[in-house]
Design a protein around this motif. Structure first.
Motif, PDB file in Angstrom:
ATOM      1  N   VAL A 279      84.833  63.209  52.571  1.00 20.22           N
ATOM      2  CA  VAL A 279      84.568  61.960  51.852  1.00 20.22           C
ATOM      3  C   VAL A 279      83.070  61.679  51.818  1.00 20.22           C
ATOM      4  O   VAL A 279      82.552  61.137  50.830  1.00 20.22           O
ATOM      5  CB  VAL A 279      85.315  60.787  52.514  1.00 20.22           C
ATOM      6  N   LEU A 280      82.362  62.049  52.878  1.00 14.44           N
ATOM      7  CA  LEU A 280      80.927  61.772  52.958  1.00 14.44           C
ATOM      8  C   LEU A 280      80.159  62.395  51.808  1.00 14.44           C
ATOM      9  O   LEU A 280      79.104  61.881  51.409  1.00 14.44           O
ATOM     10  CB  LEU A 280      80.375  62.297  54.291  1.00 14.44           C
ATOM     11  N   HIS A 281      80.682  63.490  51.242  1.00 21.05           N
ATOM     12  CA  HIS A 281      79.957  64.192  50.186  1.00 21.05           C
ATOM     13  C   HIS A 281      79.951  63.427  48.861  1.00 21.05           C
ATOM     14  O   HIS A 281      79.061  63.630  48.032  1.00 21.05           O
ATOM     15  CB  HIS A 281      80.554  65.587  49.968  1.00 21.05           C
ATOM     16  N   TYR A 282      80.947  62.535  48.649  1.00 14.90           N
ATOM     17  CA  TYR A 282      80.999  61.854  47.355  1.00 14.90           C
ATOM     18  C   TYR A 282      81.016  60.334  47.453  1.00 14.90           C
ATOM     19  O   TYR A 282      80.961  59.646  46.433  1.00 14.90           O
ATOM     20  CB  TYR A 282      82.224  62.320  46.546  1.00 14.90           C
ATOM     21  N   ALA A 283      81.068  59.785  48.666  1.00 11.77           N
ATOM     22  CA  ALA A 283      81.289  58.343  48.822  1.00 11.77           C
ATOM     23  C   ALA A 283      80.006  57.539  48.977  1.00 11.77           C
ATOM     24  O   ALA A 283      80.051  56.391  49.403  1.00 11.77           O
ATOM     25  CB  ALA A 283      82.209  58.091  50.015  1.00 11.77           C
ATOM     26  N   GLY A 284      78.874  58.112  48.668  1.00  9.46           N
ATOM     27  CA  GLY A 284      77.628  57.355  48.734  1.00  9.46           C
ATOM     28  C   GLY A 284      76.914  57.444  50.061  1.00  9.46           C
ATOM     29  O   GLY A 284      75.912  56.750  50.265  1.00  9.46           O
ATOM     30  N   PHE A 285      77.394  58.285  50.974  1.00  7.44           N
ATOM     31  CA  PHE A 285      76.729  58.427  52.262  1.00  7.44           C
ATOM     32  C   PHE A 285      75.281  58.885  52.087  1.00  7.44           C
ATOM     33  O   PHE A 285      74.352  58.283  52.632  1.00  7.44           O
ATOM     34  CB  PHE A 285      77.500  59.425  53.142  1.00  7.44           C
ATOM     35  N   GLY A 286      75.087  59.961  51.328  1.00 13.09           N
ATOM     36  CA  GLY A 286      73.736  60.503  51.144  1.00 13.09           C
ATOM     37  C   GLY A 286      72.809  59.535  50.434  1.00 13.09           C
ATOM     38  O   GLY A 286      71.638  59.384  50.811  1.00 13.09           O
ATOM     39  N   GLU A 287      73.330  58.869  49.401  1.00 12.00           N
ATOM     40  CA  GLU A 287      72.501  57.912  48.671  1.00 12.00           C
ATOM     41  C   GLU A 287      72.062  56.772  49.580  1.00 12.00           C
ATOM     42  O   GLU A 287      70.910  56.356  49.561  1.00 12.00           O
ATOM     43  CB  GLU A 287      73.277  57.363  47.473  1.00 12.00           C
ATOM     44  N   ARG A 288      72.974  56.261  50.387  1.00 19.51           N
ATOM     45  CA  ARG A 288      72.626  55.178  51.311  1.00 19.51           C
ATOM     46  C   ARG A 288      71.673  55.663  52.412  1.00 19.51           C
ATOM     47  O   ARG A 288      70.819  54.916  52.873  1.00 19.51           O
ATOM     48  CB  ARG A 288      73.892  54.602  51.932  1.00 19.51           C
ATOM     49  N   PHE A 289      71.852  56.893  52.870  1.00 16.99           N
ATOM     50  CA  PHE A 289      70.941  57.445  53.878  1.00 16.99           C
ATOM     51  C   PHE A 289      69.508  57.436  53.349  1.00 16.99           C
ATOM     52  O   PHE A 289      68.557  57.102  54.075  1.00 16.99           O
ATOM     53  CB  PHE A 289      71.366  58.868  54.239  1.00 16.99           C
ATOM     54  N   ARG A 290      69.339  57.785  52.065  1.00 15.00           N
ATOM     55  CA  ARG A 290      67.995  57.883  51.475  1.00 15.00           C
ATOM     56  C   ARG A 290      67.463  56.549  50.991  1.00 15.00           C
ATOM     57  O   ARG A 290      66.259  56.411  50.750  1.00 15.00           O
ATOM     58  CB  ARG A 290      68.019  58.880  50.304  1.00 15.00           C
ATOM     59  N   PHE A 291      68.322  55.538  50.857  1.00  5.94           N
ATOM     60  CA  PHE A 291      67.950  54.270  50.223  1.00  5.94           C
ATOM     61  C   PHE A 291      67.104  53.425  51.182  1.00  5.94           C
ATOM     62  O   PHE A 291      67.571  52.453  51.770  1.00  5.94           O
ATOM     63  CB  PHE A 291      69.215  53.523  49.803  1.00  5.94           C
ATOM     64  N   LYS A 292      65.845  53.810  51.305  1.00  5.56           N
ATOM     65  CA  LYS A 292      64.932  53.129  52.221  1.00  5.56           C
ATOM     66  C   LYS A 292      63.614  52.776  51.524  1.00  5.56           C
ATOM     67  O   LYS A 292      62.529  52.921  52.088  1.00  5.56           O
ATOM     68  CB  LYS A 292      64.651  54.011  53.452  1.00  5.56           C
ATOM     69  N   GLY A 293      63.712  52.320  50.278  1.00  6.86           N
ATOM     70  CA  GLY A 293      62.532  51.840  49.560  1.00  6.86           C
ATOM     71  C   GLY A 293      61.448  52.895  49.440  1.00  6.86           C
ATOM     72  O   GLY A 293      61.689  54.016  48.978  1.00  6.86           O
ATOM     73  N   ARG A 294      60.247  52.553  49.901  1.00  7.70           N
ATOM     74  CA  ARG A 294      59.104  53.467  49.777  1.00  7.70           C
ATOM     75  C   ARG A 294      59.295  54.751  50.578  1.00  7.70           C
ATOM     76  O   ARG A 294      58.556  55.716  50.375  1.00  7.70           O
ATOM     77  CB  ARG A 294      57.826  52.765  50.238  1.00  7.70           C
ATOM     78  N   TYR A 295      60.278  54.773  51.472  1.00  6.81           N
ATOM     79  CA  TYR A 295      60.469  55.947  52.327  1.00  6.81           C
ATOM     80  C   TYR A 295      61.572  56.877  51.819  1.00  6.81           C
ATOM     81  O   TYR A 295      61.992  57.787  52.538  1.00  6.81           O
ATOM     82  CB  TYR A 295      60.759  55.501  53.764  1.00  6.81           C
ATOM     83  N   GLU A 296      62.014  56.672  50.573  1.00 15.93           N
ATOM     84  CA  GLU A 296      63.038  57.556  50.030  1.00 15.93           C
ATOM     85  C   GLU A 296      62.604  59.022  50.016  1.00 15.93           C
ATOM     86  O   GLU A 296      63.401  59.903  50.357  1.00 15.93           O
ATOM     87  CB  GLU A 296      63.460  57.094  48.641  1.00 15.93           C
ATOM     88  N   PRO A 297      61.358  59.354  49.627  1.00 18.50           N
ATOM     89  CA  PRO A 297      60.960  60.774  49.682  1.00 18.50           C
ATOM     90  C   PRO A 297      61.040  61.352  51.093  1.00 18.50           C
ATOM     91  O   PRO A 297      61.459  62.496  51.276  1.00 18.50           O
ATOM     92  CB  PRO A 297      59.518  60.753  49.154  1.00 18.50           C
ATOM     93  N   LEU A 298      60.640  60.566  52.095  1.00 24.16           N
ATOM     94  CA  LEU A 298      60.748  61.028  53.473  1.00 24.16           C
ATOM     95  C   LEU A 298      62.208  61.259  53.850  1.00 24.16           C
ATOM     96  O   LEU A 298      62.557  62.302  54.432  1.00 24.16           O
ATOM     97  CB  LEU A 298      60.130  60.002  54.423  1.00 24.16           C
ATOM     98  N   MET A 299      63.087  60.306  53.515  1.00 25.48           N
ATOM     99  CA  MET A 299      64.494  60.440  53.878  1.00 25.48           C
ATOM    100  C   MET A 299      65.130  61.642  53.188  1.00 25.48           C
ATOM    101  O   MET A 299      66.007  62.300  53.759  1.00 25.48           O
ATOM    102  CB  MET A 299      65.257  59.166  53.524  1.00 25.48           C
ATOM    103  N   ALA A 300      64.688  61.932  51.969  1.00 25.27           N
ATOM    104  CA  ALA A 300      65.239  63.072  51.236  1.00 25.27           C
ATOM    105  C   ALA A 300      64.866  64.397  51.871  1.00 25.27           C
ATOM    106  O   ALA A 300      65.497  65.434  51.589  1.00 25.27           O
ATOM    107  CB  ALA A 300      64.766  63.041  49.786  1.00 25.27           C
TER     108      ALA A 300
END
Length: 330
Positions: A279-300
């Motif tokens: 479920v983690l692969h399609y349920a928005g887990f990755g998008e939310r993990f990266r959703f950190k404003g100016r730090y999205e490139p770092l999270m990616a």
């Protein structure tokens, strides 16, 4: 008889289950675990009575050395388990259990030891770049279960250092209007809403009931086990949506811990995480993990993995004992 000098009993004591396993250290420093004995903590009034049941189930002598991974902060001589009623008196383990040498550590510190020692083929890729864990740097270790376990370890120059934490008791931070409504609901139930009130097995109940309220639906009162079962077998679409929402919240929390720890990688552990890995692969887990404003490139740039070792708490408990007492032999 007291067992071979390289043997010990590894224990992983959580809120719901107490797991025991005989462990052996091999000549090359490896760790072998026997099949664990799993007991429900609610069936026993103390660690001592659970230990007696474990001894009854073991054929042959039980080693007089042990490593205990406990679901609680390890401070002082008395440890009160966070999500069950057991109280562990560390200084009395020699007389209560007949032990000669003991290591005691936080349960998720033990999981961090396991992650640090596990080979690369024991990890599943979840999100981010598909690359090995860093040889140098910090790795966050996270696991939703009865509560939310959080630890970290730092690798440098071929060794590592584990740091336990109680990160699961940090404040829950809503990200959208649905989580705002969830927060309102939980505030009526709890004096303070920690992240593990949402990102843990029991947390699915509040999510499910909030989604029902938003749709003005009347639903039967369900326990967390039933909601997980109905959601995973897709027999209840509201439960399916609750699990997907859970995965989003888990992604947000995992990203927060990675930022806080300065992590170069994140590893998830535990039976619940394994059950929802698809479920983690399609349920928005990755998008939310990266959703950190100016730090999205770092999270990616941060790989997120899942450890597939069947008993990381027991394996890590044995590894911690080895480092504390047998480092010159490991």
């Amino acid at each position: 008889m007291q067992g071979h000098a390289s043997d010990l009993v590894a224990m992983d004591i959580g809120g719901t289950h107490a797991r025991f396993a005989l462990a052996r250290f091999t000549a090359d420093g490896g760790i072998e675990l026997d099949e664990p004995v799993t007991l429900k903590t609610s069936d026993y009034v103390s660690l001592q009575t659970a230990w007696e049941e474990f001894e009854r189930r073991v054929e042959g002598p039980v080693p007089r050395r042990a490593s205990l991974a406990l679901a609680a902060p390890i401070q002082g001589e008395t440890v009160r388990l966070t999500n069950n009623s057991w109280v562990i008196h560390i200084g009395a383990l020699d007389t209560q259990l007949g032990l000669e040498k003991v290591t005691v550590l936080n349960d998720f510190a033990a999981v961090a030891h396991a992650v640090a020692r596990a080979p690369e083929d024991q990890f599943l890729h979840l999100t981010g770049p598909d690359k090995p864990l860093p040889e140098n740097g910090t790795v966050s270790v996270i696991g939703p279960g009865t509560g939310l376990g959080v630890a970290q370890f730092y690798r440098v120059d071929g060794t590592y250092h584990v740091q336990a934490s109680e990160g699961g008791h940090a404040n829950f931070a809503p990200v959208d209007h649905i989580e705002d409504e969830l927060m309102k609901r939980l505030r009526h139930l709890h004096r303070r809403v920690s992240v593990e009130r949402v990102v843990s097995g029991p947390g699915i109940v509040g999510i499910y009931e909030t989604l029902a309220s938003l749709e003005h639906r009347s639903v039967e009162k369900l326990d967390d086990r039933t909601i997980w079962e109905r959601g995973l077998d897709r027999s209840d679409m509201l439960a399916v949506n609750a699990i997907e929402r859970f995965c989003m919240a888990l992604g947000s929390a995992s990203g927060d811990f990675a930022l806080t720890h300065g992590a170069s990688a994140v590893v998830m552990a535990g039976g619940l995480g394994y059950r929802i890995r698809h479920v983690l692969h399609y349920a928005g887990f990755g998008e939310r993990f990266r959703f950190k404003g100016r730090y999205e490139p770092l999270m990616a740039s941060i790989p997120v993995k899942f450890i597939t070792h069947p008993q990381p708490g027991l394996f890590g408990a044995a590894a911690a004992f080895q480092r504390e007492h047998l480092s010159e032999k490991a």
